[in-house]
Design a protein around this motif. Structure first.
Motif, PDB file in Angstrom:
ATOM      1  N   SER A  11       0.918  -1.458   0.119  1.00 55.19           N
ATOM      2  CA  SER A  11      -0.189   0.038   0.033  1.00 55.19           C
ATOM      3  C   SER A  11       0.697   1.348  -0.095  1.00 55.19           C
ATOM      4  O   SER A  11       0.534   2.166  -0.598  1.00 55.19           O
ATOM      5  CB  SER A  11      -0.802   0.065   1.426  1.00 55.19           C
ATOM      6  OG  SER A  11      -0.289   0.108   2.428  1.00 55.19           O
ATOM      7  N   ASP A  12       1.916   1.397   0.684  1.00 55.66           N
ATOM      8  CA  ASP A  12       2.805   2.570   0.738  1.00 55.66           C
ATOM      9  C   ASP A  12       4.157   2.123   0.381  1.00 55.66           C
ATOM     10  O   ASP A  12       4.959   2.914   0.947  1.00 55.66           O
ATOM     11  CB  ASP A  12       2.840   2.988   2.376  1.00 55.66           C
ATOM     12  CG  ASP A  12       1.338   3.569   2.795  1.00 55.66           C
ATOM     13  OD1 ASP A  12       0.744   3.966   1.944  1.00 55.66           O
ATOM     14  OD2 ASP A  12       0.976   3.289   4.063  1.00 55.66           O
ATOM     15  N   VAL A  13       4.326   1.585  -0.705  1.00 59.78           N
ATOM     16  CA  VAL A  13       5.657   1.372  -1.139  1.00 59.78           C
ATOM     17  C   VAL A  13       6.042   1.661  -2.720  1.00 59.78           C
ATOM     18  O   VAL A  13       4.926   1.448  -3.287  1.00 59.78           O
ATOM     19  CB  VAL A  13       6.157   0.071  -0.646  1.00 59.78           C
ATOM     20  CG1 VAL A  13       6.464  -0.241   0.680  1.00 59.78           C
ATOM     21  CG2 VAL A  13       5.566  -1.188  -1.578  1.00 59.78           C
ATOM     22  N   GLU A  14       7.066   1.833  -3.091  1.00 62.94           N
ATOM     23  CA  GLU A  14       7.111   1.972  -4.337  1.00 62.94           C
ATOM     24  C   GLU A  14       7.195   0.677  -5.124  1.00 62.94           C
ATOM     25  O   GLU A  14       7.711  -0.441  -4.778  1.00 62.94           O
ATOM     26  CB  GLU A  14       8.665   2.605  -4.638  1.00 62.94           C
ATOM     27  CG  GLU A  14       9.105   2.826  -6.030  1.00 62.94           C
ATOM     28  CD  GLU A  14      10.680   2.907  -6.239  1.00 62.94           C
ATOM     29  OE1 GLU A  14      10.932   3.482  -7.533  1.00 62.94           O
ATOM     30  OE2 GLU A  14      11.126   3.043  -5.611  1.00 62.94           O
ATOM     31  N   LEU A  15       6.445   0.711  -6.190  1.00 62.33           N
ATOM     32  CA  LEU A  15       6.434  -0.659  -7.235  1.00 62.33           C
ATOM     33  C   LEU A  15       7.135  -0.394  -8.359  1.00 62.33           C
ATOM     34  O   LEU A  15       7.302   0.772  -9.196  1.00 62.33           O
ATOM     35  CB  LEU A  15       4.902  -1.040  -7.414  1.00 62.33           C
ATOM     36  CG  LEU A  15       4.326  -1.208  -5.922  1.00 62.33           C
ATOM     37  CD1 LEU A  15       2.739  -1.449  -6.335  1.00 62.33           C
ATOM     38  CD2 LEU A  15       4.837  -2.509  -5.328  1.00 62.33           C
ATOM     39  N   VAL A  16       7.795  -1.442  -8.948  1.00 64.18           N
ATOM     40  CA  VAL A  16       8.343  -1.643 -10.501  1.00 64.18           C
ATOM     41  C   VAL A  16       7.897  -2.640 -11.298  1.00 64.18           C
ATOM     42  O   VAL A  16       7.479  -3.706 -10.445  1.00 64.18           O
ATOM     43  CB  VAL A  16       9.863  -1.498 -10.120  1.00 64.18           C
ATOM     44  CG1 VAL A  16      10.587  -0.189  -9.493  1.00 64.18           C
ATOM     45  CG2 VAL A  16      10.343  -2.718  -9.304  1.00 64.18           C
ATOM     46  N   PRO A  17       7.627  -2.461 -12.288  1.00 70.17           N
ATOM     47  CA  PRO A  17       7.312  -3.673 -13.230  1.00 70.17           C
ATOM     48  C   PRO A  17       8.534  -4.549 -13.439  1.00 70.17           C
ATOM     49  O   PRO A  17       9.512  -4.031 -13.813  1.00 70.17           O
ATOM     50  CB  PRO A  17       7.043  -3.017 -14.524  1.00 70.17           C
ATOM     51  CG  PRO A  17       7.697  -1.665 -14.444  1.00 70.17           C
ATOM     52  CD  PRO A  17       7.806  -1.215 -13.167  1.00 70.17           C
ATOM     53  N   CYS A  18       8.154  -5.788 -13.013  1.00 72.65           N
ATOM     54  CA  CYS A  18       9.274  -6.771 -13.321  1.00 72.65           C
ATOM     55  C   CYS A  18       8.966  -7.678 -14.608  1.00 72.65           C
ATOM     56  O   CYS A  18       9.815  -8.542 -15.007  1.00 72.65           O
ATOM     57  CB  CYS A  18       9.418  -7.488 -12.257  1.00 72.65           C
ATOM     58  SG  CYS A  18       7.897  -8.681 -11.957  1.00 72.65           S
ATOM     59  N   ALA A  19       7.758  -7.647 -15.088  1.00 69.93           N
ATOM     60  CA  ALA A  19       7.269  -8.116 -16.331  1.00 69.93           C
ATOM     61  C   ALA A  19       6.096  -7.753 -17.042  1.00 69.93           C
ATOM     62  O   ALA A  19       5.326  -7.072 -16.194  1.00 69.93           O
ATOM     63  CB  ALA A  19       7.073  -9.552 -16.178  1.00 69.93           C
ATOM     64  N   GLU A  20       6.093  -7.744 -18.252  1.00 73.56           N
ATOM     65  CA  GLU A  20       5.017  -7.391 -19.075  1.00 73.56           C
ATOM     66  C   GLU A  20       4.674  -8.349 -19.914  1.00 73.56           C
ATOM     67  O   GLU A  20       5.240  -9.013 -20.713  1.00 73.56           O
ATOM     68  CB  GLU A  20       5.462  -6.086 -19.859  1.00 73.56           C
ATOM     69  CG  GLU A  20       4.266  -5.495 -20.531  1.00 73.56           C
ATOM     70  CD  GLU A  20       4.548  -4.178 -21.146  1.00 73.56           C
ATOM     71  OE1 GLU A  20       4.721  -3.268 -20.743  1.00 73.56           O
ATOM     72  OE2 GLU A  20       4.748  -4.217 -22.388  1.00 73.56           O
ATOM     73  N   MET A  21       3.194  -8.731 -19.892  1.00 76.20           N
ATOM     74  CA  MET A  21       2.811  -9.977 -20.667  1.00 76.20           C
ATOM     75  C   MET A  21       1.237 -10.021 -20.733  1.00 76.20           C
ATOM     76  O   MET A  21       0.581  -8.987 -20.372  1.00 76.20           O
ATOM     77  CB  MET A  21       3.126 -11.150 -19.970  1.00 76.20           C
ATOM     78  CG  MET A  21       2.829 -11.093 -18.547  1.00 76.20           C
ATOM     79  SD  MET A  21       3.649 -12.558 -17.355  1.00 76.20           S
ATOM     80  CE  MET A  21       5.309 -12.177 -17.445  1.00 76.20           C
ATOM     81  N   ALA A  22       0.794 -10.888 -21.459  1.00 76.54           N
ATOM     82  CA  ALA A  22      -0.677 -11.163 -21.376  1.00 76.54           C
ATOM     83  C   ALA A  22      -1.276 -11.255 -20.024  1.00 76.54           C
ATOM     84  O   ALA A  22      -0.645 -11.743 -18.987  1.00 76.54           O
ATOM     85  CB  ALA A  22      -1.085 -12.421 -22.400  1.00 76.54           C
ATOM     86  N   LEU A  23      -2.742 -11.127 -19.661  1.00 75.38           N
ATOM     87  CA  LEU A  23      -3.356 -11.299 -18.479  1.00 75.38           C
ATOM     88  C   LEU A  23      -3.477 -12.448 -18.008  1.00 75.38           C
ATOM     89  O   LEU A  23      -2.978 -12.615 -16.957  1.00 75.38           O
ATOM     90  CB  LEU A  23      -4.774 -10.595 -18.821  1.00 75.38           C
ATOM     91  CG  LEU A  23      -5.693 -10.801 -17.448  1.00 75.38           C
ATOM     92  CD1 LEU A  23      -4.778  -9.992 -16.344  1.00 75.38           C
ATOM     93  CD2 LEU A  23      -6.911 -10.289 -17.635  1.00 75.38           C
ATOM     94  N   ALA A  24      -3.259 -13.399 -18.579  1.00 74.49           N
ATOM     95  CA  ALA A  24      -3.372 -15.019 -18.057  1.00 74.49           C
ATOM     96  C   ALA A  24      -2.013 -14.985 -17.517  1.00 74.49           C
ATOM     97  O   ALA A  24      -2.066 -15.828 -16.514  1.00 74.49           O
ATOM     98  CB  ALA A  24      -3.766 -15.958 -19.224  1.00 74.49           C
ATOM     99  N   ASP A  25      -0.920 -15.011 -18.279  1.00 69.36           N
ATOM    100  CA  ASP A  25       0.437 -15.126 -17.941  1.00 69.36           C
ATOM    101  C   ASP A  25       0.681 -14.098 -16.789  1.00 69.36           C
ATOM    102  O   ASP A  25       1.381 -14.696 -15.897  1.00 69.36           O
ATOM    103  CB  ASP A  25       1.376 -14.854 -19.085  1.00 69.36           C
ATOM    104  CG  ASP A  25       1.155 -15.783 -20.102  1.00 69.36           C
ATOM    105  OD1 ASP A  25       0.883 -16.803 -20.011  1.00 69.36           O
ATOM    106  OD2 ASP A  25       1.448 -15.499 -21.392  1.00 69.36           O
TER     107      ASP A  25
END
Length: 127
Positions: A11-25
């Protein structure tokens, strides 16, 4: 880890993307992260390009990036062994740490000290 626990932790932390993919994956990866006690969630990446297919990002805390990379690598190795495509006697591919204990970059695999908190090769911000 449950979704409620994830919501509290992230809730109160920085988030980073680690992967980008289709919704099911992305959902399968988040489920695997939660089983490994790595808080993660799915986020829809908005794309302004016409005709762009929907993409979803798996978001984690920056310090969990290496754990997710290890998890992805293990899932990949499990699928190779399950399918029987690993040549007999071949050693599985493993990203080693450097002599100084630097873990590999989860995005490009470079093993080097961070430069201002980012990968020296691809620039992924890790700290």
């Amino acid at each position: 880890m449950t979704q409620d626990e994830v919501a509290k932790v992230l809730s109160d932390v920085e988030l980073v993307p680690c992967a980008e993919m289709a919704l099911a994956d992305a959902r399968r990866l988040v489920d695997a992260c939660l089983e490994a006690d790595v808080p993660a969630l799915v986020h829809r990446e908005a794309c302004a390009k016409p005709g762009c297919s929907p993409k979803f990002q798996v978001l984690v805390r920056p310090e969990d990036g290496v754990r997710v990379a290890t998890l992805l690598q293990q899932r990949w190795m499990d699928s190779i062994q399950r399918e029987g495509v690993l040549a007999e006697g071949a050693a599985p591919f493993v990203l080693p740490a450097s002599e100084e204990g630097e873990p590999p970059c989860p995005a490009c695999g470079t093993i080097a000290p961070l430069v201002e908190g980012a990968c020296a090769d691809c620039g992924l911000q890790l700290e």
